[in-house]
Design a protein around this motif. Sequence first.
Motif, PDB file in Angstrom:
ATOM      1  N   GLN A   1       0.852  -1.187   0.000  1.00 19.99           N
ATOM      2  CA  GLN A   1       0.000   0.000   0.000  1.00 19.99           C
ATOM      3  C   GLN A   1       0.885   1.234   0.000  1.00 19.99           C
ATOM      4  N   GLU A   2       0.402   2.279  -0.636  1.00 19.74           N
ATOM      5  CA  GLU A   2       1.147   3.534  -0.706  1.00 19.74           C
ATOM      6  C   GLU A   2       1.520   3.998   0.699  1.00 19.74           C
ATOM      7  N   GLY A   3       2.782   4.339   0.860  1.00 20.37           N
ATOM      8  CA  GLY A   3       3.275   4.830   2.144  1.00 20.37           C
ATOM      9  C   GLY A   3       3.768   3.749   3.083  1.00 20.37           C
ATOM     10  N   ALA A   4       3.497   2.496   2.767  1.00 16.53           N
ATOM     11  CA  ALA A   4       3.933   1.400   3.634  1.00 16.53           C
ATOM     12  C   ALA A   4       5.419   1.129   3.428  1.00 16.53           C
TER      13      ALA A   4
ATOM     14  N   ARG B   1      -1.689   5.474  -7.008  1.00 17.77           N
ATOM     15  CA  ARG B   1      -0.986   6.541  -6.306  1.00 17.77           C
ATOM     16  C   ARG B   1      -1.967   7.676  -6.059  1.00 17.77           C
ATOM     17  N   LYS B   2      -2.073   8.045  -4.810  1.00 12.05           N
ATOM     18  CA  LYS B   2      -3.016   9.100  -4.401  1.00 12.05           C
ATOM     19  C   LYS B   2      -4.422   8.797  -4.895  1.00 12.05           C
TER      20      LYS B   2
END
Length: 69
Positions: free
Chosen positions: A45-48, A65-66
């Motif tokens: 997941q994004e940011g993980a 993304r976003k």
Amino acid sequence: MLRKDVKIELLKRVPLFERCSKSELAQIAALADEVDLPSARDLTQEGAGGFEFLVLVDGEADVVRKGRV
């Protein structure tokens, strides 16, 4: 399960590894694990944070993304 020489050939196609020697690719191939994943599975997941590098040999993946694919 892929043979070591097949893994080396696949890794050679990855831009990150294209300048690696055959010996270096063999070392990477020895560390590489193969996994067969079901469709529609989240790989991350994004940011993980993560400790893995994924190379898709077969199939496809969406990158979100976003909130946008």
